[in-house]
Design an enzyme around this catalytic site. Structure first.
Site, PDB file in Angstrom:
ATOM      1  N   TYR A  71       0.820  -1.216   0.000  1.00 31.60           N
ATOM      2  CA  TYR A  71       0.000   0.000   0.000  1.00 31.60           C
ATOM      3  C   TYR A  71       0.853   1.266   0.000  1.00 31.60           C
ATOM      4  CZ  TYR A  71      -4.716  -1.828   0.847  1.00 31.60           C
ATOM      5  OH  TYR A  71      -5.933  -2.419   0.730  1.00 31.60           O
ATOM      6  N   ASP A 116     -12.790  -8.598   4.222  1.00 32.40           N
ATOM      7  CA  ASP A 116     -14.021  -8.585   3.413  1.00 32.40           C
ATOM      8  C   ASP A 116     -14.613  -9.992   3.362  1.00 32.40           C
ATOM      9  OD1 ASP A 116     -13.626  -5.879   2.717  1.00 32.40           O
ATOM     10  OD2 ASP A 116     -14.393  -6.221   0.692  1.00 32.40           O
ATOM     11  N   ASP A 125      -3.302 -18.172   1.067  1.00 28.65           N
ATOM     12  CA  ASP A 125      -4.261 -18.900   0.217  1.00 28.65           C
ATOM     13  C   ASP A 125      -5.011 -19.941   1.055  1.00 28.65           C
ATOM     14  OD1 ASP A 125      -1.829 -20.250   0.476  1.00 28.65           O
ATOM     15  OD2 ASP A 125      -1.775 -20.977  -1.589  1.00 28.65           O
ATOM     16  N   LYS A 176       2.750 -15.241   3.223  1.00 32.35           N
ATOM     17  CA  LYS A 176       3.009 -16.018   2.004  1.00 32.35           C
ATOM     18  C   LYS A 176       4.516 -16.286   1.964  1.00 32.35           C
ATOM     19  CE  LYS A 176       1.653 -17.851  -1.946  1.00 32.35           C
ATOM     20  NZ  LYS A 176       0.774 -19.043  -2.018  1.00 32.35           N
TER      21      LYS A 176
HETATM   22  C1  IPM Z   1     -10.614  -0.891   3.581  1.00 32.80           C
HETATM   23  C2  IPM Z   1     -10.756  -0.312   2.199  1.00 32.80           C
HETATM   24  C3  IPM Z   1      -9.556   0.581   1.891  1.00 32.80           C
HETATM   25  C4  IPM Z   1      -8.315  -0.296   1.933  1.00 32.80           C
HETATM   26  C5  IPM Z   1      -9.647   1.341   0.569  1.00 32.80           C
HETATM   27  C6  IPM Z   1     -10.889   2.211   0.515  1.00 32.80           C
HETATM   28  C7  IPM Z   1      -8.435   2.179   0.303  1.00 32.80           C
HETATM   29  O1  IPM Z   1     -10.894  -1.338   1.278  1.00 32.80           O
HETATM   30  O2  IPM Z   1     -10.546  -0.105   4.553  1.00 32.80           O
HETATM   31  O3  IPM Z   1     -10.590  -2.104   3.723  1.00 32.80           O
HETATM   32  O4  IPM Z   1      -7.950  -0.919   0.932  1.00 32.80           O
HETATM   33  O5  IPM Z   1      -7.686  -0.358   2.984  1.00 32.80           O
HETATM   34 MG    MG Z   2     -11.098  -3.264   2.145  1.00 31.02          MG
END
Ligand code: IPM
Ligand code: MG
Length: 352
Positions: free
Chosen positions: A136, A246, A218, A186
């Site tokens: 990131y 997620d 994975d 990983k």
């Molecule tokens: C999260 C989101 C963010 C991330 C995006 C909006 C930059 O997906 O907080 O999980 O990737 O961290």
């Molecule tokens: Mg996210």
């Protein structure tokens, strides 16, 4: 006590409105609330997704409640002007390196999970995601190869100190829960992950009471849907944590239910400075329709009360109110129900 509210884009303002009502209901003595612009709306009003005054406001607060950012109308802007830079900028400028993303099954929602109810029932996991490093924040760019084609690159790296501090957060969290920590990496392919694993093992010497295991990412993705009940605390890097959190949300039933805390080292008079946000995004497809589920936002407020304002009893009250509303069948469209944003807010207020 000072808190800053940054509603942001899309459904952000609607769900923030419900969090604001919950705050008003709690009626905390001496609470001062600021409000600032972030994301696409900040770009439109101030020419930047994270204006200096917003950043200053965050720095002056004990905690920040963040809605969501992201606006399709901004997708073609240069990357440093896109709404997402607000959240990334706040995380890095404020040194918020530890992201806590709990995913726990709510009673009565087992059938909403994408998993079989008997598998889903067992979910009670805390994902501790590193938030200031990894691919990131590494060097990134576009270049041209010798053969003349465009090549995008993003450098993945972790320094020992970065892994050490998130490891300490995760071991401490595991100690306060069931005492099990699974580090996800990983290491079979990435040097970054080898370093990660070595440092985690090193830090584990200070936490002999925590049972440490390692898993490749994975396999972790597979195990999260096969048998999520095996996990207590997961610690992982920024990118893997983004993806796995997620995934964990859908195992619980809806991304509209999951809150998160981003914490750093700064202590306030009441706790640890942090920023709190639902893990979902700005959902532009349903923005402005009063349909969004504000529960993740309200649960994020509960985390703020707990970690940044030292108000555990209020945090528990809010969490119980949300759980009770769910148990009573107050379900948003994300959970197959018909309750709108304000209606869900009303149900939570009633419980309070
Ligand atoms: C999260 C989101 C963010 C991330 C995006 C909006 C930059 O997906 O907080 O999980 O990737 O961290
Ligand atoms: Mg996210």
């Amino acid at each position: 006590m000072k808190i800053a509210l940054f509603p942001g884009d899309g459904i952000g303002p609607e769900i923030m409105e419900q969090a604001r009502r919950v705050l008003a209901k709690l009626d905390l003595p001496g609470l001062v609330v600021f409000e600032g612009d972030v994301g696409g709306i900040a770009y439109k009003r101030h020419g930047h997704p994270l204006p200096q005054e917003t950043l200053d406001m965050a720095k002056a607060a004990d905690g920040v409640l963040f809605g969501a950012v992201g606006d399709p109308a901004c997708d073609n802007l240069e990357r440093h002007l896109r709404p997402e830079q607000a959240i990334l900028g706040l995380r890095s400028h404020l040194g918020l390196f530890a992201n806590l993303r709990p995913a726990t099954m709510f009673a009565g929602l087992e059938d909403m999970s994408a998993l079989k109810p008997e598998v889903a029932r067992e979910i009670d996991v805390l994902i501790v995601r590193e938030l200031n490093g990894d691919v990131y924040f590494g060097e990134k760019g576009m270049r041209t190869t010798k053969s003349g084609e465009r090549e995008g690159y993003d450098i993945m790296s972790y320094a020992e100190s970065e892994v050490r501090r998130i490891a300490q957060t995760a071991f401490r969290a595991a100690r306060g829960r069931k005492g099990r920590l699974c580090s996800v990496d990983k290491a079979n392919v990435l040097e970054t992950s080898q370093l990660w694993r070595d440092v985690i093992v090193d830090v584990s010497a200070d936490y002999p009471d925590v049972a440490l295991s390692h898993m490749y990412v994975d396999n972790a993705a597979m195990q999260l849907v096969r048998n999520p009940g095996q996990f207590d605390v997961i610690v992982t890097g920024n990118l893997f944590g983004d993806i796995l959190s997620d995934q964990a949300s859908m195992c619980v039933g809806s991304i509209g239910l999951l809150a998160s805390a981003a914490l750093g080292e700064r202590q306030t008079d009441y706790g640890t400075f942090g920023m709190y946000e639902p893990i979902h995004g700005s959902a532009p497809d349903i923005a402005g329709q009063g349909k969004a589920n504000p529960m993740a936002m309200i649960l994020s407020l509960a985390m703020l009360l707990r970690h940044s304002l030292g108000r555990e009893a209020d945090a528990l009250r809010v969490e119980k109110a949300v759980a009770q509303a769910l148990e009573d069948g107050v379900l948003g469209a994300d959970l197959g129900g018909t309750a709108g944003t304000a209606e869900i807010g009303n149900a939570v207020l009633e419980q309070l």
